[in-house]
Design an enzyme around this catalytic site. Sequence first.
Site, PDB file in Angstrom:
ATOM      1  CB  SER A  13      55.904  63.367   8.558  1.00  0.00           C
ATOM      2  OG  SER A  13      54.494  63.528   8.536  1.00  0.00           O
ATOM      3  CB  VAL A  63      49.041  64.223  19.518  1.00  0.00           C
ATOM      4  CG1 VAL A  63      50.497  64.319  19.092  1.00  0.00           C
ATOM      5  CG2 VAL A  63      48.124  64.909  18.515  1.00  0.00           C
ATOM      6  CG  ASN A  89      53.196  71.366  12.999  1.00  0.00           C
ATOM      7  OD1 ASN A  89      52.840  72.449  12.540  1.00  0.00           O
ATOM      8  ND2 ASN A  89      53.236  70.275  12.247  1.00  0.00           N
ATOM      9  CB  SER A 141      45.206  78.604  13.132  1.00  0.00           C
ATOM     10  OG  SER A 141      44.582  79.080  11.953  1.00  0.00           O
ATOM     11  CE1 TYR A 154      43.203  73.595  12.192  1.00  0.00           C
ATOM     12  CE2 TYR A 154      42.727  75.904  11.757  1.00  0.00           C
ATOM     13  CZ  TYR A 154      43.629  74.864  11.843  1.00  0.00           C
ATOM     14  OH  TYR A 154      44.958  75.098  11.573  1.00  0.00           O
ATOM     15  CB  ALA A 157      40.804  73.097  18.320  1.00  0.00           C
TER      16      ALA A 157
END
Length: 247
Positions: A13, A63, A89, A141, A154, A157
């Site tokens: 979105s 998710v 994503n 990333s 982050y 992950a």
Amino acid sequence: MFTDKIALVTGGSKGIGAAICRELARHHAYVYVNYHASEKAAEEVLAALRQAGGDGEIIKASVADPDAVAEMFQHIRQRSGRLDFLVNNAGIVRDGYLGTMSDQAWQEVIDTNLSGLFRCNRAAVKLMMAKRFGRIVNLSSVAGLSGIPGQCNYAAAKAGVITFTRSLALEVSRFNIRVNAVAPGYIATDMVMQIPEEKRRALLANCPMKRLGKPEEVAAAVVFLLSEAASYVQGQTLVVDGGLIHH
């Protein structure tokens, strides 16, 4: 290029996800635009797809919620009968230095950015193996390659996404399923623009190209990996960061 192909983009979105949806629709894929909270933004993306001559629908699911993921894929199976493309994503940040990071801040990032990706990949490959065709792109990333202070959760992950992608690619190649990853650097999204301007300037000083990337530049890399132009690319991570991690 993608006529008659069925695609799902999680976190579709806003930002990079929305750009990926638009690019897929531009190539005539039918796009499921997944969102968690931003229904209005998802509707706006869908309207843009249709205005550009594409088609699709919005589909709500976190998710991080196993039941929601199962329901989302059940809907796709019942409505479309298959899934050709999956782009994972969806992602969140809960930044903070490790010494003061709460268990909740750690777990929320892992649940969405890694466990959520696991659930979507698992559901997708079941559909794809049955048809002996599938293309998956997982968003990692540069944090998963080089680490970033204040982002242990982050970075962990996103590093996991890279080796997960490699492992899954080795498992499913024989079913004509390709699995690759894209690792963006600093991209002009809401998440990055929330970084104070002075800190953004300092970050860009270390980037050889001296600018933020555009969501459309990441989308182009994703679409390349989904396309048959990348037919011999498997288990790889394409870095889209203006040269940042090699500087």
